[in-house]
Design a protein around this motif. Structure first.
Motif, PDB file in Angstrom:
ATOM      1  N   VAL A 199      14.895   1.931  10.393  1.00 28.29           N
ATOM      2  CA  VAL A 199      14.194   2.446  11.568  1.00 28.29           C
ATOM      3  C   VAL A 199      14.453   1.498  12.729  1.00 28.29           C
ATOM      4  O   VAL A 199      13.779   0.469  12.886  1.00 28.29           O
ATOM      5  N   GLY A 200      15.463   1.822  13.514  1.00 28.84           N
ATOM      6  CA  GLY A 200      15.826   0.954  14.622  1.00 28.84           C
ATOM      7  C   GLY A 200      16.295  -0.390  14.108  1.00 28.84           C
ATOM      8  O   GLY A 200      16.924  -0.511  13.058  1.00 28.84           O
TER       9      GLY A 200
ATOM     10  N   VAL B  23      -4.647   1.758   3.301  1.00 28.70           N
ATOM     11  CA  VAL B  23      -3.517   2.554   2.814  1.00 28.70           C
ATOM     12  C   VAL B  23      -2.237   2.188   3.554  1.00 28.70           C
ATOM     13  O   VAL B  23      -1.152   2.151   2.957  1.00 28.70           O
ATOM     14  N   SER B  24      -2.342   1.892   4.846  1.00 30.81           N
ATOM     15  CA  SER B  24      -1.151   1.601   5.653  1.00 30.81           C
ATOM     16  C   SER B  24      -0.385   0.380   5.146  1.00 30.81           C
ATOM     17  O   SER B  24       0.815   0.258   5.374  1.00 30.81           O
ATOM     18  N   LYS B  25      -1.069  -0.531   4.437  1.00 29.30           N
ATOM     19  CA  LYS B  25      -0.394  -1.708   3.895  1.00 29.30           C
ATOM     20  C   LYS B  25       0.583  -1.344   2.784  1.00 29.30           C
ATOM     21  O   LYS B  25       1.477  -2.111   2.467  1.00 29.30           O
ATOM     22  N   GLN B  26       0.401  -0.170   2.181  1.00 29.08           N
ATOM     23  CA  GLN B  26       1.269   0.265   1.093  1.00 29.08           C
ATOM     24  C   GLN B  26       2.285   1.310   1.545  1.00 29.08           C
ATOM     25  O   GLN B  26       2.992   1.883   0.725  1.00 29.08           O
ATOM     26  N   VAL B  27       2.352   1.572   2.860  1.00 30.14           N
ATOM     27  CA  VAL B  27       3.198   2.639   3.390  1.00 30.14           C
ATOM     28  C   VAL B  27       4.264   2.063   4.314  1.00 30.14           C
ATOM     29  O   VAL B  27       3.972   1.260   5.202  1.00 30.14           O
ATOM     30  N   PHE B  28       5.504   2.479   4.094  1.00 28.63           N
ATOM     31  CA  PHE B  28       6.581   2.200   5.030  1.00 28.63           C
ATOM     32  C   PHE B  28       6.613   3.347   6.036  1.00 28.63           C
ATOM     33  O   PHE B  28       7.012   4.466   5.711  1.00 28.63           O
ATOM     34  N   ASP B  29       6.173   3.084   7.248  1.00 24.31           N
ATOM     35  CA  ASP B  29       6.101   4.109   8.285  1.00 24.31           C
ATOM     36  C   ASP B  29       7.452   4.209   8.976  1.00 24.31           C
ATOM     37  O   ASP B  29       7.798   3.401   9.829  1.00 24.31           O
ATOM     38  N   ALA B  30       8.230   5.228   8.590  1.00 24.43           N
ATOM     39  CA  ALA B  30       9.561   5.430   9.159  1.00 24.43           C
ATOM     40  C   ALA B  30       9.548   6.489  10.260  1.00 24.43           C
ATOM     41  O   ALA B  30      10.597   7.011  10.628  1.00 24.43           O
ATOM     42  N   VAL B  31       8.354   6.816  10.772  1.00 27.89           N
ATOM     43  CA  VAL B  31       8.229   7.760  11.883  1.00 27.89           C
ATOM     44  C   VAL B  31       8.321   6.972  13.185  1.00 27.89           C
ATOM     45  O   VAL B  31       7.596   5.986  13.376  1.00 27.89           O
ATOM     46  N   LEU B  32       9.198   7.390  14.076  1.00 31.42           N
ATOM     47  CA  LEU B  32       9.417   6.657  15.319  1.00 31.42           C
ATOM     48  C   LEU B  32       8.200   6.702  16.231  1.00 31.42           C
ATOM     49  O   LEU B  32       7.453   7.687  16.255  1.00 31.42           O
ATOM     50  N   SER B  33       8.030   5.630  16.992  1.00 28.55           N
ATOM     51  CA  SER B  33       6.994   5.612  18.018  1.00 28.55           C
ATOM     52  C   SER B  33       7.344   6.620  19.097  1.00 28.55           C
ATOM     53  O   SER B  33       8.505   6.780  19.467  1.00 28.55           O
TER      54      SER B  33
ATOM     55  N   GLN C 257      20.074   1.623  20.193  1.00 27.34           N
ATOM     56  CA  GLN C 257      21.366   1.869  19.544  1.00 27.34           C
ATOM     57  C   GLN C 257      21.225   2.036  18.035  1.00 27.34           C
ATOM     58  O   GLN C 257      21.892   2.885  17.430  1.00 27.34           O
ATOM     59  N   ALA C 258      20.381   1.221  17.415  1.00 32.01           N
ATOM     60  CA  ALA C 258      20.196   1.338  15.973  1.00 32.01           C
ATOM     61  C   ALA C 258      19.550   2.670  15.607  1.00 32.01           C
ATOM     62  O   ALA C 258      19.904   3.289  14.597  1.00 32.01           O
ATOM     63  N   ILE C 259      18.620   3.141  16.417  1.00 30.95           N
ATOM     64  CA  ILE C 259      18.001   4.452  16.184  1.00 30.95           C
ATOM     65  C   ILE C 259      19.054   5.551  16.267  1.00 30.95           C
ATOM     66  O   ILE C 259      19.086   6.467  15.443  1.00 30.95           O
ATOM     67  N   ARG C 260      19.928   5.467  17.260  1.00 29.25           N
ATOM     68  CA  ARG C 260      20.953   6.500  17.458  1.00 29.25           C
ATOM     69  C   ARG C 260      22.025   6.473  16.371  1.00 29.25           C
ATOM     70  O   ARG C 260      22.480   7.516  15.913  1.00 29.25           O
ATOM     71  N   LEU C 261      22.455   5.259  15.991  1.00 29.06           N
ATOM     72  CA  LEU C 261      23.659   5.135  15.170  1.00 29.06           C
ATOM     73  C   LEU C 261      23.385   5.032  13.666  1.00 29.06           C
ATOM     74  O   LEU C 261      24.306   5.232  12.871  1.00 29.06           O
ATOM     75  N   VAL C 262      22.174   4.704  13.286  1.00 26.00           N
ATOM     76  CA  VAL C 262      21.882   4.501  11.862  1.00 26.00           C
ATOM     77  C   VAL C 262      20.873   5.544  11.389  1.00 26.00           C
ATOM     78  O   VAL C 262      19.671   5.361  11.548  1.00 26.00           O
ATOM     79  N   PRO C 263      21.344   6.631  10.816  1.00 25.11           N
ATOM     80  CA  PRO C 263      20.442   7.660  10.296  1.00 25.11           C
ATOM     81  C   PRO C 263      19.944   7.288   8.906  1.00 25.11           C
ATOM     82  O   PRO C 263      20.290   6.245   8.350  1.00 25.11           O
TER      83      PRO C 263
ATOM     84  N   GLU D 138       6.987   8.895  -2.780  1.00 27.48           N
ATOM     85  CA  GLU D 138       6.226   7.950  -3.601  1.00 27.48           C
ATOM     86  C   GLU D 138       7.171   7.282  -4.598  1.00 27.48           C
ATOM     87  O   GLU D 138       8.092   7.910  -5.120  1.00 27.48           O
ATOM     88  N   PHE D 139       6.936   5.995  -4.864  1.00 29.66           N
ATOM     89  CA  PHE D 139       7.769   5.224  -5.785  1.00 29.66           C
ATOM     90  C   PHE D 139       7.013   4.898  -7.074  1.00 29.66           C
ATOM     91  O   PHE D 139       5.781   4.878  -7.101  1.00 29.66           O
ATOM     92  N   TYR D 140       7.780   4.617  -8.124  1.00 28.11           N
ATOM     93  CA  TYR D 140       7.167   4.193  -9.382  1.00 28.11           C
ATOM     94  C   TYR D 140       6.600   2.778  -9.287  1.00 28.11           C
ATOM     95  O   TYR D 140       5.575   2.467  -9.893  1.00 28.11           O
ATOM     96  N   SER D 141       7.279   1.914  -8.551  1.00 26.90           N
ATOM     97  CA  SER D 141       6.851   0.521  -8.417  1.00 26.90           C
ATOM     98  C   SER D 141       7.029   0.095  -6.961  1.00 26.90           C
ATOM     99  O   SER D 141       7.792   0.715  -6.210  1.00 26.90           O
ATOM    100  N   PRO D 142       6.320  -0.949  -6.522  1.00 29.62           N
ATOM    101  CA  PRO D 142       6.422  -1.391  -5.124  1.00 29.62           C
ATOM    102  C   PRO D 142       7.857  -1.758  -4.742  1.00 29.62           C
ATOM    103  O   PRO D 142       8.563  -2.428  -5.494  1.00 29.62           O
ATOM    104  N   GLN D 143       8.265  -1.323  -3.559  1.00 27.79           N
ATOM    105  CA  GLN D 143       9.599  -1.606  -3.025  1.00 27.79           C
ATOM    106  C   GLN D 143       9.476  -2.516  -1.804  1.00 27.79           C
ATOM    107  O   GLN D 143       8.491  -2.454  -1.066  1.00 27.79           O
ATOM    108  N   GLU D 144      10.509  -3.321  -1.580  1.00 28.83           N
ATOM    109  CA  GLU D 144      10.441  -4.337  -0.528  1.00 28.83           C
ATOM    110  C   GLU D 144      11.042  -3.847   0.784  1.00 28.83           C
ATOM    111  O   GLU D 144      12.218  -3.498   0.844  1.00 28.83           O
ATOM    112  N   VAL D 145      10.224  -3.841   1.819  1.00 27.34           N
ATOM    113  CA  VAL D 145      10.683  -3.528   3.173  1.00 27.34           C
ATOM    114  C   VAL D 145      11.117  -4.831   3.839  1.00 27.34           C
ATOM    115  O   VAL D 145      10.400  -5.836   3.794  1.00 27.34           O
ATOM    116  N   LYS D 146      12.295  -4.822   4.443  1.00 22.83           N
ATOM    117  CA  LYS D 146      12.795  -5.996   5.150  1.00 22.83           C
ATOM    118  C   LYS D 146      12.630  -5.779   6.645  1.00 22.83           C
ATOM    119  O   LYS D 146      13.126  -4.794   7.198  1.00 22.83           O
ATOM    120  N   LYS D 147      11.938  -6.717   7.279  1.00 19.12           N
ATOM    121  CA  LYS D 147      11.715  -6.647   8.717  1.00 19.12           C
ATOM    122  C   LYS D 147      12.502  -7.753   9.400  1.00 19.12           C
ATOM    123  O   LYS D 147      13.150  -8.573   8.751  1.00 19.12           O
TER     124      LYS D 147
END
Length: 350
Positions: free
Chosen positions: A259-260, A288-298, A241-247, A310-319
């Motif tokens: 992402v979901g 490299v993957s530790k610095q990447v927010f992977d927003a591509v769906l499985s 539902q989150a994948i469908r409803l939250v673009p 790419e960002f100027y400074s590190p941004q926080e991903v909330k899981k």
């Protein structure tokens, strides 16, 4: 960074093996017999103090709440009971009651937080409804509503995750998708929803068979396994539902990427350094993957991302459950990549 992390793991498990192994052999080697009964106290100290301290310095310090030491202590006590022969523990039964008292105090503290949450629920939901037009997705609005009335901590983040999961699983089916120029879907050209449905189907079938198999051995374990599998089904439904409803949403100030149900990122547009078509390898390295927010769906077959930000400074991903990650890049594949790039370039100051 990876080498340092690997060394840390090697040192941690090496010390853990040394402490557990030496105590195990102490009671079972004939050459060490006879042992004084006070030796059990030394083993309890190893498992209740030394192992939690080692865990704290290697993993918990500056990263997680000190309350996790309570769980480590209980695990250590359980391991000590398995290692120490029964005859040595008679004089130290009070240790169990000390641990139970500590757990009781911790439970009362959590109960107090729950009580505060329940008493403020009407005000929280009122604030949530007022913020519907300002914040695009349920987790953003609910987290702001919770932290507006309660002190922000890991428990509140866990509550927010659980509320989001149950909202998307049970209360979002009549909600319609958002459509306007600054909204970009990212699931229509993938099989992510079908993959989740397949996993739910497999999980339900597995739950039925496993439940009957475990029930003949232990009804309690069968019941626990059934609850865990049911919880996982609810999680998958929420993810669909989150994948469908939250673009992906671009406002005048921020870029919202959810992402979901599992992870989300809110980036101020002024922090965006560049937006470009992805030209990198199909699979990035672990470093490299530790610095990447992977927003591509499985998907059944993982595709290369279409766009890299790419960002100027590190941004926080909330899981989920308060877990976080700092990233410098985002990889994503919106259904309309060209329009996404043009819209983001038109709003961001690059």
């Amino acid at each position: 960074m990876s080498i340092v992390q690997n060394r840390k793991l090697i040192w941690f498990f090496g010390l853990l093996t040394l402490i557990i192994g030496s105590n195990f052999l102490l009671y079972r080697l004939e050459m060490m017999q006879p042992l004084p009964h006070t030796i059990a106290l030394a083993t309890l100290l190893d498992f209740l103090i030394i192992i939690p301290l080692v865990t704290y310095f290697f993993f918990i310090r500056k990263r997680y709440s000190l309350k996790y030491l309570v769980l480590v202590g209980f695990a250590g006590y359980g391991a000590a009971l398995l290692i120490i022969p029964q005859g040595y523990l008679g004089s130290y039964s009070y240790v169990r009651y000390i641990l139970l008292a500590g757990e009781g105090a911790f439970f009362l503290l959590e109960l107090y937080i729950v009580f505060k949450l329940v008493t403020k629920l009407p005000a929280i939901f009122k604030y949530y409804k007022q913020k519907q037009s300002d914040i695009p997705a349920f987790p953003h609005r609910m987290e702001q509503a919770l932290t507006h009335y309660l002190k922000h901590n890991r428990f509140i983040e866990i509550v927010s995750s659980e509320m989001s999961m149950f909202y998307y699983s049970f209360f979002s089916w009549r909600k319609k998708q958002i459509f306007h120029d600054n909204v970009f879907t990212f699931h229509k050209k993938t099989s992510a929803v079908a993959l989740n449905l397949m996993l739910i189907h497999a999980l339900v079938l597995e739950s039925v068979g496993l439940h009957f198999f475990l029930h003949n051995w232990s009804p309690t374990i069968a019941f626990i396994a059934l609850i865990l599998n049911g919880y996982t089904v609810v999680l998958f439904l929420a993810d669909i539902q989150a994948i469908r409803l939250v673009p992906f949403i671009i406002t005048d100030q921020s870029l919202y990427l959810q992402v979901g149900i599992m992870k989300r990122l809110t980036v101020p547009l002024k922090e965006i350094k560049s937006v470009r078509y992805y030209q990198g390898p199909e699979k990035v390295s672990k470093e490299v993957s530790k610095q990447v927010f992977d927003a591509v769906l499985s998907d059944f077959v993982k595709e290369k991302p279409a766009i890299e930000i790419e960002f100027y400074s590190p941004q926080e991903v909330k899981k989920m459950y308060g877990l976080k990650q700092k990233v410098l890049f985002v990889h994503l594949s919106p259904d309309e990549p060209q329009k996404f790039i043009e819209t983001l370039n038109g709003k961001a100051v690059l």
